[in-house]
Design a protein around this motif. Structure first.
Motif, PDB file in Angstrom:
ATOM      1  N   PRO A 190       5.049   5.266   8.788  1.00 39.02           N
ATOM      2  CA  PRO A 190       5.900   5.375   9.981  1.00 39.02           C
ATOM      3  C   PRO A 190       5.956   6.812  10.481  1.00 39.02           C
ATOM      4  O   PRO A 190       6.156   7.750   9.717  1.00 39.02           O
ATOM      5  N   GLY A 191       5.756   6.985  11.762  1.00 38.05           N
ATOM      6  CA  GLY A 191       5.789   8.310  12.368  1.00 38.05           C
ATOM      7  C   GLY A 191       5.611   8.171  13.858  1.00 38.05           C
ATOM      8  O   GLY A 191       5.865   7.117  14.431  1.00 38.05           O
ATOM      9  N   LYS A 192       5.160   9.232  14.501  1.00 40.16           N
ATOM     10  CA  LYS A 192       4.957   9.214  15.936  1.00 40.16           C
ATOM     11  C   LYS A 192       3.485   9.462  16.239  1.00 40.16           C
ATOM     12  O   LYS A 192       2.925  10.467  15.822  1.00 40.16           O
ATOM     13  N   ALA A 193       2.875   8.493  16.945  1.00 40.76           N
ATOM     14  CA  ALA A 193       1.492   8.662  17.369  1.00 40.76           C
ATOM     15  C   ALA A 193       1.441   9.698  18.484  1.00 40.76           C
ATOM     16  O   ALA A 193       2.404   9.880  19.231  1.00 40.76           O
TER      17      ALA A 193
ATOM     18  N   LEU B 172      11.944   5.563  26.109  1.00 37.45           N
ATOM     19  CA  LEU B 172      11.834   4.767  24.893  1.00 37.45           C
ATOM     20  C   LEU B 172      11.072   5.518  23.810  1.00 37.45           C
ATOM     21  O   LEU B 172      11.461   5.523  22.633  1.00 37.45           O
ATOM     22  N   VAL B 173       9.976   6.161  24.189  1.00 31.35           N
ATOM     23  CA  VAL B 173       9.147   6.877  23.209  1.00 31.35           C
ATOM     24  C   VAL B 173       9.860   8.128  22.712  1.00 31.35           C
ATOM     25  O   VAL B 173       9.834   8.445  21.518  1.00 31.35           O
TER      26      VAL B 173
ATOM     27  N   THR C 112      10.074   5.946  15.304  1.00 30.86           N
ATOM     28  CA  THR C 112       8.650   5.739  15.015  1.00 30.86           C
ATOM     29  C   THR C 112       7.981   5.132  16.237  1.00 30.86           C
ATOM     30  O   THR C 112       8.596   4.379  17.002  1.00 30.86           O
ATOM     31  N   THR C 113       6.719   5.478  16.432  1.00 26.46           N
ATOM     32  CA  THR C 113       5.885   4.867  17.465  1.00 26.46           C
ATOM     33  C   THR C 113       4.541   4.523  16.840  1.00 26.46           C
ATOM     34  O   THR C 113       3.990   5.319  16.078  1.00 26.46           O
ATOM     35  N   GLU C 114       4.043   3.344  17.161  1.00 21.57           N
ATOM     36  CA  GLU C 114       2.776   2.887  16.608  1.00 21.57           C
ATOM     37  C   GLU C 114       1.869   2.417  17.740  1.00 21.57           C
ATOM     38  O   GLU C 114       2.296   1.655  18.617  1.00 21.57           O
TER      39      GLU C 114
ATOM     40  N   GLY D  71       9.248  -0.549  15.937  1.00 17.93           N
ATOM     41  CA  GLY D  71       8.863  -1.895  15.540  1.00 17.93           C
ATOM     42  C   GLY D  71       8.864  -2.928  16.633  1.00 17.93           C
ATOM     43  O   GLY D  71       8.525  -4.095  16.386  1.00 17.93           O
ATOM     44  N   ARG D  72       9.202  -2.582  17.869  1.00 17.21           N
ATOM     45  CA  ARG D  72       9.242  -3.553  18.973  1.00 17.21           C
ATOM     46  C   ARG D  72       8.246  -3.148  20.042  1.00 17.21           C
ATOM     47  O   ARG D  72       8.177  -1.971  20.424  1.00 17.21           O
ATOM     48  N   ASP D  73       7.490  -4.127  20.566  1.00 17.41           N
ATOM     49  CA  ASP D  73       6.514  -3.861  21.615  1.00 17.41           C
ATOM     50  C   ASP D  73       7.242  -3.417  22.880  1.00 17.41           C
ATOM     51  O   ASP D  73       8.237  -4.029  23.303  1.00 17.41           O
TER      52      ASP D  73
END
Length: 301
Positions: free
Chosen positions: A177-180, A230-231, A236-238, A269-271
């Protein structure tokens, strides 16, 4: 006081003695100083009793020479005191050249005494100053680290800490988990850190670059701004790359999604598509295996 005859005599006599070169170094220096004063002031030359005595002694000659008068302190100008004719015995330690007369200097009260300055107290050498700078630099570094930690994790998308992968169908934050790392182009398009444009699948947002009407342009700007919020506020962002719905052999070309890759973006965790659709900033847009239906754009009526 001297008259012109006295000045001429002593100038001539001093020149003869200096040319002979038989005097000691200090005697020649004394005569040279007196000669300079005579040349400069002439009959107005003033000499002390001690200077007169030394001059008479050094300029003694077989012939008679004029009497040289000395200037003494006079308490009554109407009754001048006669100059003393006694010759003062010469002592080297008491000879003072005219060039050595200097006005007394006023000592700086803030300057440390000579005893302390002799042992280095009160002054700082360049080496000591260099060593004193090391603790100062260390303190500044510690404060910088504390400031960096207190600011917390960066919230901008461009400064996230997770490396990306360009392999189709894999997550782009393999370290957990982290930020892309990516930038946001509009509500449904992002650009990866390596420059790859990615079209987010499953939804469509209004166009803000080529809108059909002003309402679509305004809604497109709101969708893009909402995606950034949102970002930025996510823990976390995936980002995961997926197969685009294109004809076989056209992947990565202009004939497939305008040369863009396809992927999904999840925030905590949510699109993100689900969130934008729920807030009225996007509509559902689901493609098949090799083709997509017409792009829905219901914002201009």
């Amino acid at each position: 006081m001297l008259n012109e005859v006295d000045v001429a005599f002593y100038k001539r006599r001093i020149g003869e003695i200096l040319n002979e070169g038989r005097r000691t170094e200090w005697q020649q220096q004394f005569l040279a100083d007196i000669s300079r004063k005579l040349n400069r002031y002439g009959p107005r030359t003033r000499l002390s009793d001690k200077q007169v005595a030394i001059l008479k002694r050094l300029t003694q000659s077989p012939v008679n020479h004029p009497t040289l008068e000395t200037v003494t302190n006079q308490t009554n100008e109407s009754k001048p005191q006669p100059a003393s004719s006694a010759v003062v015995p010469f002592k080297k330690a008491y000879v003072v050249s005219a060039r050595t007369y200097r006005p007394a200097r006023i000592r700086n009260p803030l300057r440390p005494p000579r005893l302390f300055r002799r042992y280095g107290i009160g002054r700082t050498s360049s080496a000591v100053k260099g060593w004193m700078a090391i603790p100062l630099v260390a303190i500044l570094m510690v404060f910088g680290l504390i400031n960096a930690f207190t600011r917390g994790t960066p919230t901008t998308v461009e400064s996230a800490e997770t490396s990306l992968s360009a392999v189709t169908g894999t997550q782009l934050n393999p370290k957990g988990p982290g930020k892309a790392r990516f930038t946001i182009t509009d509500g449904d398009t992002i650009r990866l850190n390596d420059g790859t444009p990615v079209r987010l699948v499953g939804f469509n947002t209004p166009e803000k670059f080529e809108p059909r009407c002003s309402a679509e342009a305004a809604l497109g700007n709101r969708a893009s701004a909402r995606l950034k919020e949102l970002v930025a506020g996510a823990r976390t962002t995936e980002v995961a790359l997926v197969q685009c719905a294109c004809k076989p052999g056209t992947e990565g070309t202009k004939k497939c999604n305008y040369g863009r890759s396809c992927g999904t973006l999840s925030v905590d965790g949510r699109d993100v598509g689900q969130t934008l659709i729920a807030e009225g900033l996007a509509v559902s847009f689901v493609c098949g295996a090799t083709r997509c239906p017409p792009t829905p754009r219901p914002w201009c009526g």
